[in-house]
Design a protein around this motif. Structure first.
Motif, short mmCIF file in Angstrom:
data_model
loop_
_atom_site.label_atom_id
_atom_site.label_comp_id
_atom_site.label_asym_id
_atom_site.label_seq_id
_atom_site.Cartn_x
_atom_site.Cartn_y
_atom_site.Cartn_z
N HIS A 44 42.22 39.20 37.68
CA HIS A 44 41.85 39.21 36.26
C HIS A 44 43.06 39.02 35.34
O HIS A 44 42.97 39.27 34.13
CB HIS A 44 41.09 40.51 35.93
N GLY A 45 44.18 38.57 35.90
CA GLY A 45 45.36 38.28 35.10
C GLY A 45 46.05 39.51 34.53
O GLY A 45 46.79 39.41 33.54
N LEU A 46 45.84 40.65 35.16
CA LEU A 46 46.42 41.91 34.68
C LEU A 46 47.65 42.22 35.52
O LEU A 46 47.63 43.08 36.40
CB LEU A 46 45.37 43.02 34.75
N ASN A 47 48.71 41.52 35.24
CA ASN A 47 49.90 41.53 36.08
C ASN A 47 50.81 42.74 35.87
O ASN A 47 51.78 42.92 36.62
CB ASN A 47 50.68 40.24 35.89
N GLU A 48 50.54 43.55 34.88
CA GLU A 48 51.36 44.74 34.63
C GLU A 48 50.74 46.02 35.17
O GLU A 48 51.30 47.10 35.01
CB GLU A 48 51.63 44.89 33.12
N ILE A 49 49.57 45.91 35.80
CA ILE A 49 48.92 47.07 36.39
C ILE A 49 49.64 47.45 37.68
O ILE A 49 49.97 46.60 38.49
CB ILE A 49 47.44 46.76 36.72
N GLY A 50 49.88 48.75 37.85
CA GLY A 50 50.47 49.25 39.09
C GLY A 50 49.67 50.42 39.62
O GLY A 50 48.94 51.07 38.87
N ALA A 66 43.28 43.52 39.90
CA ALA A 66 44.11 43.34 38.70
C ALA A 66 44.63 41.91 38.62
O ALA A 66 44.52 41.25 37.58
CB ALA A 66 45.26 44.34 38.69
N LYS A 67 45.20 41.42 39.71
CA LYS A 67 45.78 40.05 39.73
C LYS A 67 44.70 39.00 39.46
O LYS A 67 44.94 38.05 38.71
CB LYS A 67 46.46 39.77 41.07
#
Length: 186
Positions: A45-51, A42-43
């Motif tokens: 690919h700039g997907l910082n709100e994925i948990g 996730a990080k």
């Protein structure tokens, strides 16, 4: 019995009502990767709100987050030839998006007076054996908000000698995870 039938029904009803509050606010997806890999992916690919919403098995997690990031995660995973399946639900449980509902969840829940149970309770909130007297309102909020520790809970049950797992569901999903966990443990 740890909870009365009325307490259990109240918890289920409140959880369902909470789902409605967050309809359309996010999504969840099953990913064939472990927790660290999913977060790093996730990080990257700039997907910082994925948990991570659930740790299901050694190589399987459920992720949660805003709809656009879940879709982008899936698209990037496809390009990387990694299996990610967006779930047919429209709420982001086990994610900070739902934090704003905590006070309402706790306030609306009737008084719960859990008792010590007659058998061992293995919790997917803690991943281990849990004293049923702790099944209070805060515990049930954590059940909605914190990551589901299914893998750890199944490992605990296996360590206790459990060899029969019964899944009551219209779609059998968890039994595959239990099989994977058991194989990995042996």
């Amino acid at each position: 019995k740890a909870l009365t039938a009325a307490e259990a029904v109240a918890i289920v009803a409140k959880r369902s009502k909470s789902q409605d509050l967050f309809a359309g606010k996010g999504k969840m997806a099953a990913a064939v990767m472990n927790e660290e890999t999913a977060l790093a992916f996730a990080k990257t690919h700039g997907l910082n709100e994925i948990g991570v919403a659930a740790i299901n098995a050694p190589n399987s997690v459920t992720i949660s987050g805003p709809t656009d990031e879940i879709q982008a995660f899936r698209d990037a995973a496809r390009k990387a030839q990694t299996v990610v399946h967006v779930l047919d639900i429209n709420y982001p449980f086990h994610h900070p998006i739902i934090d704003s509902a905590r006070d309402l969840f706790l306030a609306d829940l009737p008084t719960i007076e859990p008792k010590s149970g007659a058998c061992i309770y293995v919790s997917t909130v803690t991943g281990g054996i849990y004293d049923c007297r702790g099944l209070d309102a805060d515990y049930w909020w954590r059940n909605v908000r914190d990551p589901v520790l299914f893998k750890s809970a199944a490992e605990t049950a296996l360590d206790l000698g459990c060899n029969l797992f019964i899944e009551i569901s219209p779609r059998s999903i968890l039994s595959n995870y239990v099989s994977e966990i058991a194989k990995h443990a042996s």
